[in-house]
Write an enzyme that holds these catalytic residues in place. Structure first.
Site, PDB file in Angstrom:
ATOM      1  CG  HIS A 129      -2.087   0.882   1.170  1.00 13.31           C
ATOM      2  ND1 HIS A 129      -2.355   1.699   0.082  1.00 13.31           N
ATOM      3  CD2 HIS A 129      -3.085   1.133   2.081  1.00 13.31           C
ATOM      4  CE1 HIS A 129      -3.461   2.386   0.325  1.00 13.31           C
ATOM      5  NE2 HIS A 129      -3.912   2.071   1.525  1.00 13.31           N
ATOM      6  CD  GLN A 132      -2.542   4.871   4.978  1.00 16.96           C
ATOM      7  OE1 GLN A 132      -3.673   4.823   4.489  1.00 16.96           O
ATOM      8  NE2 GLN A 132      -2.214   5.753   5.912  1.00 16.96           N
ATOM      9  NE  ARG A 287      -3.750   7.400   1.588  1.00 19.36           N
ATOM     10  CZ  ARG A 287      -4.516   6.352   1.317  1.00 19.36           C
ATOM     11  NH1 ARG A 287      -5.105   5.688   2.285  1.00 19.36           N
ATOM     12  NH2 ARG A 287      -4.686   5.937   0.065  1.00 19.36           N
TER      13      ARG A 287
HETATM   14  N1  NVA Z   1      -4.464  -4.261   5.509  1.00 19.96           N
HETATM   15  C1  NVA Z   1      -5.679  -3.532   5.237  1.00 19.96           C
HETATM   16  C2  NVA Z   1      -5.379  -2.125   4.884  1.00 19.96           C
HETATM   17  C3  NVA Z   1      -6.591  -1.259   4.633  1.00 19.96           C
HETATM   18  C4  NVA Z   1      -6.239   0.145   4.265  1.00 19.96           C
HETATM   19  C5  NVA Z   1      -6.422  -4.229   4.102  1.00 19.96           C
HETATM   20  O1  NVA Z   1      -5.773  -4.628   3.122  1.00 19.96           O
HETATM   21  O2  NVA Z   1      -7.629  -4.394   4.202  1.00 19.96           O
HETATM   22  N1   CP Z   2      -6.248   3.509   4.638  1.00 22.77           N
HETATM   23  C1   CP Z   2      -6.961   3.324   3.522  1.00 22.77           C
HETATM   24  O1   CP Z   2      -6.428   2.998   2.455  1.00 22.77           O
HETATM   25  O2   CP Z   2      -8.283   3.538   3.670  1.00 22.77           O
HETATM   26  P1   CP Z   2      -9.436   3.134   2.642  1.00 22.77           P
HETATM   27  O3   CP Z   2      -9.476   1.621   2.610  1.00 22.77           O
HETATM   28  O4   CP Z   2     -10.675   3.730   3.233  1.00 22.77           O
HETATM   29  O5   CP Z   2      -9.112   3.691   1.290  1.00 22.77           O
END
Ligand code: NVA
Ligand code: CP
Length: 301
Positions: A129, A132, A287
């Site tokens: 990610h 983020q 973000r």
């Molecule tokens: N590890 C989490 C992050 C969400 C922003 C997911 O992948 O659901």
């Molecule tokens: N932290 C994050 O990516 O949040 P969302 O899943 O709401 O986009």
């Protein structure tokens, strides 16, 4: 043109350029200074998973930059009915100036980049990610003045967040510690790289990882796509929590971050969450600024 597929592909210089640009865009937004750096450009946002922050920050961000964003749910796209990613990429390249995609397999994002002719931005996969983590690095620098030498401790599942935090932390000179159950460690190749390139440990001892931390970070025990494992994971991860005991061994002024959404009394107690809500919601706000910087960096002519 540049892609953001994973942080490994970006140099330290790329990361700091984006962090500096994010700071500048935040300053301009707060002071009402217009910054239409992507005037007339269109970003397509493909979502195969849910999102609040990523969707809204990219959509509002594109508006602030003078362009527009299209929300493309895989439920409605032909991709959801089996049209190959390589065809979708080549079609969308003809209409759009950039694509942000949130999906399951990292390979799908890499494939989109290899077939498309426009910048691809990874809005989360099971593997990483990066967007983020750029917002996280921005927030840490804002609150602590520097990234160099700060100890970042991640407690919980060795998931997409852990993978990107390790890479982002090491590339920006932080010490990174991860505490997770033995069978839920981050990606082995990332850990090997981190050990060879900086100060990194992975342990199943939460207090060892948290000792003298400047930043404590956690994320959900069951990520999107793992919903049916949630009950089992609640047992396995029970002690991998940010709570008063964890805070007691960290630096007295340690900050707490969470990418959100949070599950109170699972990976973090409600008490610690509320005590550090200011930092956590600054992180969520960032973000917007960080994603704008990523779009400008990747999509500007
Ligand atoms: N590890 C989490 C992050 C969400 C922003 C997911 O992948 O659901
Ligand atoms: N932290 C994050 O990516 O949040 P969302 O899943 O709401 O986009």
């Amino acid at each position: 043109m540049k892609h953001l597929l994973k942080l490994q592909d970006w140099s330290e210089q790329d990361i700091f350029e984006v962090l500096n640009l994010a700071d500048q865009l935040k300053y301009e937004k707060k002071n009402g200074i217009p910054h239409p750096l992507l005037k007339g450009k269109t970003l397509g946002m493909i979502f195969e998973k849910s999102s609040t922050r990523t969707r809204v920050s990219f959509e509002v961000g594109m508006y602030d930059l003078g362009g527009q964003a299209l929300f493309l749910s895989s439920r409605d796209l032909q991709i959801g009915r089996g049209e190959p990613v390589e065809d979708t990429a080549r079609v969308l390249s003809r209409y759009l100036d950039g694509i942000m995609i949130r999906t399951y397999a990292q390979e799908e994002v890499e494939m989109l980049a290899s077939y498309g002719l426009i910048p691809i931005i990874n809005g989360l996969t099971d593997y990483c990610h990066p967007c983020q983590v750029l917002a996280d690095l921005m927030t840490i620098r804002e609150h602590r003045g520097t990234l160099q030498g700060q100890k970042l401790t991640f407690i919980g599942d060795g998931n997409n967040m852990a993978n990107s935090l390790i890479v982002g932390g090491i590339k920006t000179g932080m010490t990174v510690a991860v505490a997770c159950p033995k069978d839920y460690q981050p990606d082995p190749a990332i850990m090997e790289w981190a050990k060879a390139n900086g100060n990194f440990i992975c342990t199943d001892d939460v207090l060892e990882a948290a000792r003298d931390a400047d930043v404590l970070y956690t994320d959900v025990w069951a990520s999107m796509g793992q919903e049916e494992e949630a009950a089992m994971r609640r047992e396995i991860f029970r002690s991998f929590q940010i709570n008063d005991a964890t805070m007691a061994v960290a630096k007295p002024d340690a900050m707490v971050l969470h990418c959100l959404p949070a599950h109170r009394e699972e990976e973090i107690t409600a008490k610690v969450f509320e005590e550090h809500a200011n930092e956590i919601f600054d992180e969520a706000e960032n973000r917007l600024h960080a994603q704008k910087a990523v779009m400008v960096y990747c999509m500007k002519d």
